[in-house]
Motif scaffolding. Sequence first.
Motif, PDB file in Angstrom:
ATOM      1  N   LEU A   1       0.836  -1.199   0.000  1.00 56.13           N
ATOM      2  CA  LEU A   1       0.000   0.000   0.000  1.00 56.13           C
ATOM      3  C   LEU A   1       0.872   1.251   0.000  1.00 56.13           C
ATOM      4  CD1 LEU A   1      -2.756  -1.064   2.547  1.00 56.13           C
ATOM      5  CD2 LEU A   1      -3.210  -0.292   0.215  1.00 56.13           C
ATOM      6  N   LEU A   2       1.885   1.266   0.847  1.00 49.59           N
ATOM      7  CA  LEU A   2       2.790   2.413   0.910  1.00 49.59           C
ATOM      8  C   LEU A   2       3.483   2.653  -0.422  1.00 49.59           C
ATOM      9  CD1 LEU A   2       4.604   2.053   4.373  1.00 49.59           C
ATOM     10  CD2 LEU A   2       2.911   3.771   3.726  1.00 49.59           C
ATOM     11  N   ALA A   3       3.821   1.559  -1.112  1.00 46.13           N
ATOM     12  CA  ALA A   3       4.530   1.666  -2.386  1.00 46.13           C
ATOM     13  C   ALA A   3       3.618   2.050  -3.542  1.00 46.13           C
ATOM     14  CB  ALA A   3       5.232   0.346  -2.699  1.00 46.13           C
ATOM     15  N   GLY A   4       2.319   2.135  -3.284  1.00 47.23           N
ATOM     16  CA  GLY A   4       1.383   2.528  -4.326  1.00 47.23           C
ATOM     17  C   GLY A   4       0.899   1.392  -5.206  1.00 47.23           C
ATOM     18  N   LYS A   5       1.199   0.149  -4.821  1.00 42.62           N
ATOM     19  CA  LYS A   5       0.764  -0.986  -5.630  1.00 42.62           C
ATOM     20  C   LYS A   5      -0.744  -1.157  -5.564  1.00 42.62           C
ATOM     21  CE  LYS A   5       1.666  -5.896  -6.469  1.00 42.62           C
ATOM     22  NZ  LYS A   5       2.478  -7.081  -6.079  1.00 42.62           N
ATOM     23  N   TRP A   6      -1.332  -0.863  -4.403  1.00 36.01           N
ATOM     24  CA  TRP A   6      -2.775  -0.997  -4.210  1.00 36.01           C
ATOM     25  C   TRP A   6      -3.368   0.348  -3.792  1.00 36.01           C
ATOM     26  CZ3 TRP A   6      -2.972  -5.428  -6.347  1.00 36.01           C
ATOM     27  CH2 TRP A   6      -2.105  -6.462  -6.011  1.00 36.01           C
ATOM     28  N   LYS A   7      -4.627   0.561  -4.132  1.00 38.81           N
ATOM     29  CA  LYS A   7      -5.321   1.791  -3.760  1.00 38.81           C
ATOM     30  C   LYS A   7      -6.410   1.563  -2.719  1.00 38.81           C
ATOM     31  CE  LYS A   7      -3.102   4.578  -6.495  1.00 38.81           C
ATOM     32  NZ  LYS A   7      -2.176   5.601  -5.923  1.00 38.81           N
ATOM     33  N   LYS A   8      -7.130   0.456  -2.851  1.00 38.72           N
ATOM     34  CA  LYS A   8      -8.227   0.178  -1.916  1.00 38.72           C
ATOM     35  C   LYS A   8      -8.382  -1.328  -1.778  1.00 38.72           C
ATOM     36  CE  LYS A   8     -11.827   2.856  -2.032  1.00 38.72           C
ATOM     37  NZ  LYS A   8     -11.810   3.520  -0.708  1.00 38.72           N
ATOM     38  N   ILE A   9      -8.301  -1.822  -0.551  1.00 39.67           N
ATOM     39  CA  ILE A   9      -8.397  -3.256  -0.307  1.00 39.67           C
ATOM     40  C   ILE A   9      -9.317  -3.525   0.881  1.00 39.67           C
ATOM     41  CG2 ILE A   9      -6.111  -3.754  -1.252  1.00 39.67           C
ATOM     42  CD1 ILE A   9      -5.046  -3.861   1.600  1.00 39.67           C
ATOM     43  N   LEU A  10      -9.850  -4.731   0.928  1.00 36.35           N
ATOM     44  CA  LEU A  10     -10.688  -5.157   2.041  1.00 36.35           C
ATOM     45  C   LEU A  10     -10.022  -6.354   2.713  1.00 36.35           C
ATOM     46  CD1 LEU A  10     -13.420  -4.680   3.508  1.00 36.35           C
ATOM     47  CD2 LEU A  10     -14.397  -6.457   2.027  1.00 36.35           C
ATOM     48  N   LEU A  11      -9.692  -6.194   3.985  1.00 38.01           N
ATOM     49  CA  LEU A  11      -9.050  -7.253   4.759  1.00 38.01           C
ATOM     50  C   LEU A  11     -10.063  -7.854   5.718  1.00 38.01           C
ATOM     51  CD1 LEU A  11      -5.674  -5.445   5.585  1.00 38.01           C
ATOM     52  CD2 LEU A  11      -6.205  -6.952   3.642  1.00 38.01           C
TER      53      LEU A  11
END
Length: 334
Positions: free
Chosen positions: A294-304
């Motif tokens: 997430l910090l690296a910008g690979k993902w924008k919005k995820i559900l855990l």
Amino acid sequence: MVKKTGTYQFASKPSIVSTAVSVGPLEKVSPFHPHFDFIYEDERIGQETNEKGHSQLIEDTCNMAVTKGGFQLQDIDLLLAGDLVNEMTPTNFAARQLATPFMGMFSACATSVSSLITASFFLETKLMDKVMFGAASQHNAVERQFRYPIEYGAQKPPTGQWTVTGGGYGILSHHQTGKPYVHSATIGQVMDCECTDPLDMGSAMAPAAFDTIQKHLAQNKGTSYDFVMTGDLGKNGFSILQELIKSSGVSSYLVDNYRDAGAEFYGNEEKFLSGASGAGCSATVYYGPIYAELLAGKWKKILLVATGALLSPLSFQQGETIPCIAHAVELSME
């Protein structure tokens, strides 16, 4: 704060400003290992018992999360954490050493997310500035409590899972640009499908995961996610979840990618059977590699979505079924 039938949206956008993850020696085989902050060479972390090692791992990892955030322990308003051992003694003893305000959390293996959700409520009130959250497990201590001591050499069926030695902790603070923030969360309900086999936790937990996912997505129609990741269903439980999703219509939502931390944790190593489990499974994956991506910008919005089997040795001995829970948290970089 906006409530939608068990789903809460956090207007203040509390941010996870730092995390730390530590794991045991066997966990170095995990494909996630490049994002683990520390890998111990000794399962007992240099202590005389597994339980003391468990406590040491928790203390070390919490200290690491504080240091990585540029804080000191006295900056932490509250520690919210838990584990699977009786009365959460490893976490209690670690909290004794950390000497921060502390509230124990127990949602079994769902504690990694329930502690983050609870921290988000505290931040939303603006009564606290920094809340540390997380969970941990230690293979030998948990196995001998819920199943058999490892010295017994009991054979597990293919549905069995391997309890992770590891812990993941983070610090939640007020919104910071460039840090993942908690957009919303869904608090799950206890589900009991009358499963009784402690060596097949995935089958027991899958319906709870499905129920929580379905409710969260229904309350967030039109939201697109990079992926939804469950905590530790393992390969067997994850296959059940996938079938439930396909047959229900939930797949019509804007989600194309479902993952499970337990199924992925040990890769294709057959000796780990159906995959990983334990309170440290989702905690190490969510607050290690997923946070880093997430910090690296690979993902924008995820559900855990973290799942937990709410049994005890006593309830199993008395012939009770295994009630389960699942909690979901939506993290965003947008």
